[in-house]
Design a protein around this motif. Structure first.
Motif, PDB file in Angstrom:
ATOM      1  N   ASP A  32      18.727 -11.974  -9.671  1.00 57.25           N
ATOM      2  CA  ASP A  32      18.452 -10.587  -9.313  1.00 57.25           C
ATOM      3  C   ASP A  32      17.078 -10.133  -9.807  1.00 57.25           C
ATOM      4  O   ASP A  32      16.567 -10.613 -10.825  1.00 57.25           O
ATOM      5  CB  ASP A  32      19.505  -9.660  -9.922  1.00 57.25           C
ATOM      6  CG  ASP A  32      20.775  -9.573  -9.087  1.00 57.25           C
ATOM      7  OD1 ASP A  32      20.784 -10.103  -7.969  1.00 57.25           O
ATOM      8  OD2 ASP A  32      21.762  -8.983  -9.575  1.00 57.25           O
ATOM      9  N   GLY A 131      11.693  -5.887   1.115  1.00 53.42           N
ATOM     10  CA  GLY A 131      12.348  -7.180   1.170  1.00 53.42           C
ATOM     11  C   GLY A 131      12.518  -7.859  -0.170  1.00 53.42           C
ATOM     12  O   GLY A 131      13.235  -8.863  -0.274  1.00 53.42           O
ATOM     13  N   GLU A 132      11.890  -7.322  -1.237  1.00 49.55           N
ATOM     14  CA  GLU A 132      12.083  -7.931  -2.562  1.00 49.55           C
ATOM     15  C   GLU A 132      13.494  -7.669  -3.089  1.00 49.55           C
ATOM     16  O   GLU A 132      14.003  -8.414  -3.904  1.00 49.55           O
ATOM     17  CB  GLU A 132      11.038  -7.409  -3.553  1.00 49.55           C
ATOM     18  CG  GLU A 132       9.657  -7.988  -3.356  1.00 49.55           C
ATOM     19  CD  GLU A 132       8.753  -7.707  -4.530  1.00 49.55           C
ATOM     20  OE1 GLU A 132       8.729  -8.526  -5.481  1.00 49.55           O
ATOM     21  OE2 GLU A 132       8.062  -6.662  -4.506  1.00 49.55           O
ATOM     22  N   ARG A 133      14.079  -6.602  -2.711  1.00 49.08           N
ATOM     23  CA  ARG A 133      15.430  -6.169  -3.074  1.00 49.08           C
ATOM     24  C   ARG A 133      15.644  -6.006  -4.580  1.00 49.08           C
ATOM     25  O   ARG A 133      15.974  -6.945  -5.296  1.00 49.08           O
ATOM     26  CB  ARG A 133      16.521  -7.081  -2.519  1.00 49.08           C
ATOM     27  CG  ARG A 133      17.886  -6.390  -2.629  1.00 49.08           C
ATOM     28  CD  ARG A 133      19.065  -7.197  -2.222  1.00 49.08           C
ATOM     29  NE  ARG A 133      20.265  -6.413  -2.474  1.00 49.08           N
ATOM     30  CZ  ARG A 133      20.860  -6.304  -3.663  1.00 49.08           C
ATOM     31  NH1 ARG A 133      20.370  -6.952  -4.704  1.00 49.08           N
ATOM     32  NH2 ARG A 133      21.932  -5.550  -3.811  1.00 49.08           N
ATOM     33  N   ALA A 135      17.786  -4.892  -7.524  1.00 44.87           N
ATOM     34  CA  ALA A 135      19.241  -4.836  -7.712  1.00 44.87           C
ATOM     35  C   ALA A 135      19.668  -3.854  -8.792  1.00 44.87           C
ATOM     36  O   ALA A 135      20.715  -3.216  -8.676  1.00 44.87           O
ATOM     37  CB  ALA A 135      19.778  -6.223  -8.049  1.00 44.87           C
ATOM     38  N   ILE A 155      13.439   2.131  -1.473  1.00 43.71           N
ATOM     39  CA  ILE A 155      14.268   1.262  -2.311  1.00 43.71           C
ATOM     40  C   ILE A 155      15.704   1.783  -2.383  1.00 43.71           C
ATOM     41  O   ILE A 155      16.665   1.016  -2.254  1.00 43.71           O
ATOM     42  CB  ILE A 155      13.648   1.125  -3.712  1.00 43.71           C
ATOM     43  CG1 ILE A 155      12.403   0.240  -3.632  1.00 43.71           C
ATOM     44  CG2 ILE A 155      14.647   0.567  -4.714  1.00 43.71           C
ATOM     45  CD1 ILE A 155      11.596   0.198  -4.903  1.00 43.71           C
ATOM     46  N   GLU A 158      17.211   1.183   1.230  1.00 41.98           N
ATOM     47  CA  GLU A 158      17.353  -0.186   1.730  1.00 41.98           C
ATOM     48  C   GLU A 158      17.923  -1.154   0.691  1.00 41.98           C
ATOM     49  O   GLU A 158      18.772  -1.985   1.012  1.00 41.98           O
ATOM     50  CB  GLU A 158      16.003  -0.703   2.230  1.00 41.98           C
ATOM     51  CG  GLU A 158      15.444   0.092   3.402  1.00 41.98           C
ATOM     52  CD  GLU A 158      14.099  -0.421   3.868  1.00 41.98           C
ATOM     53  OE1 GLU A 158      13.599  -1.419   3.295  1.00 41.98           O
ATOM     54  OE2 GLU A 158      13.523   0.187   4.806  1.00 41.98           O
ATOM     55  N   ASP A 159      17.456  -1.066  -0.556  1.00 45.13           N
ATOM     56  CA  ASP A 159      17.884  -2.030  -1.579  1.00 45.13           C
ATOM     57  C   ASP A 159      19.202  -1.639  -2.217  1.00 45.13           C
ATOM     58  O   ASP A 159      19.969  -2.504  -2.650  1.00 45.13           O
ATOM     59  CB  ASP A 159      16.813  -2.180  -2.665  1.00 45.13           C
ATOM     60  CG  ASP A 159      15.502  -2.722  -2.134  1.00 45.13           C
ATOM     61  OD1 ASP A 159      15.432  -3.047  -0.934  1.00 45.13           O
ATOM     62  OD2 ASP A 159      14.540  -2.820  -2.921  1.00 45.13           O
ATOM     63  N   ARG A 160      19.442  -0.333  -2.347  1.00 46.95           N
ATOM     64  CA  ARG A 160      20.684   0.190  -2.910  1.00 46.95           C
ATOM     65  C   ARG A 160      20.937  -0.325  -4.331  1.00 46.95           C
ATOM     66  O   ARG A 160      22.022  -0.843  -4.637  1.00 46.95           O
ATOM     67  CB  ARG A 160      21.888  -0.146  -2.015  1.00 46.95           C
ATOM     68  CG  ARG A 160      21.691   0.161  -0.540  1.00 46.95           C
ATOM     69  CD  ARG A 160      21.502   1.631  -0.285  1.00 46.95           C
ATOM     70  NE  ARG A 160      22.782   2.345  -0.381  1.00 46.95           N
ATOM     71  CZ  ARG A 160      22.879   3.655  -0.599  1.00 46.95           C
ATOM     72  NH1 ARG A 160      21.788   4.373  -0.804  1.00 46.95           N
ATOM     73  NH2 ARG A 160      24.069   4.228  -0.657  1.00 46.95           N
TER      74      ARG A 160
END
Length: 233
Positions: A32, A131-133, A135, A155, A158-160
């Protein structure tokens, strides 16, 4: 230096931030990407580096950023990147207010009588590529929480990430801690506040009880709560 850093980290894990760190551990997986905004002396950062694949730590105070960089190189914590920057809703330069050198209460919110220095700031949306996501997001910025969240719209959408943040009414110049709750809830999050070893829904949070500022060292009262965990629905 290393021994004191590790002692502080283990004390946090066992005592001072035991519940908070347990929540971070629960929501972090190997590989992560995690972010520590307001890393200070690194007690959270150390454990995040053990549990995540990569950690980015933001610390605008020059002395503390240098300390974290030295520790990360010495131990070493190879998956940690230390950025001597603040985090806000835009990238640029802002004034940092420091009540003392390497203060845990330094803030981008004005503090009367504090030393002032200009520091670079960045929004998380600008810093992290799409796109790095991300966490896990930990935030401790002494009143500038909405600035951090405002610069992380993409973020959050999209990343949540799971968000652990400190928020105290005494550090806010306008509004209330409930503004942070509403901001995150409007973006599809649900929140709980940490009270000792328990987590309770923010619908039960009462400023008069849970952040009562009466008496000396009021923040040590068992009812006092200043850390919040918000998770995407």
């Amino acid at each position: 230096m290393n021994a004191r850093f590790l002692w502080r980290a283990h004390r946090g894990r066992m005592l001072d931030q035991a519940t908070e760190l347990a929540m971070i551990r629960r929501h972090t997986r190997p590989g992560d990407l995690a972010c520590d905004v307001g890393a200070n002396k690194g007690s959270y950062l150390y454990w995040m580096s053990q549990w995540a694949g990569r950690v980015v730590a933001f610390e605008p105070q020059p002395g503390l950023a240098a300390y974290l960089e030295a520790i990360s190189a010495s131990l070493p914590l190879r998956n940690v990147t230390v950025e001597q920057k603040g985090v806000s809703d835009h990238s640029g330069v802002l004034t940092l207010y420091m009540p003392s050198v390497n203060s845990p209460e330094a803030s981008l919110v004005p503090i009367e009588g504090a030393q002032k220095i200009d520091v670079p700031v960045v929004s998380l949306d600008d810093y992290f590529a799409a796109g790095e996501r991300l966490a896990v997001l930990k935030v401790d910025v002494e009143g500038h929480e909405l600035g951090v969240f405002g610069g992380a719209e993409r973020i959050l959408r999209e990343d949540r990430p799971v968000i652990l943040f400190e928020c105290e009414q005494r550090h806010l110049r306008t509004g209330s801690v409930f503004d942070c709750f509403r901001h995150l809830e409007a973006r599809g999050y649900t929140g709980r506040f940490i009270q000792g070893k328990s987590l309770k829904p923010v619908s039960e949070f009462d400023l008069a009880l849970h952040q009562n500022q009466t008496g000396e060292r009021f923040w040590r009262h068992p009812d006092y709560s200043n850390n919040f965990l918000f998770e995407p629905v």
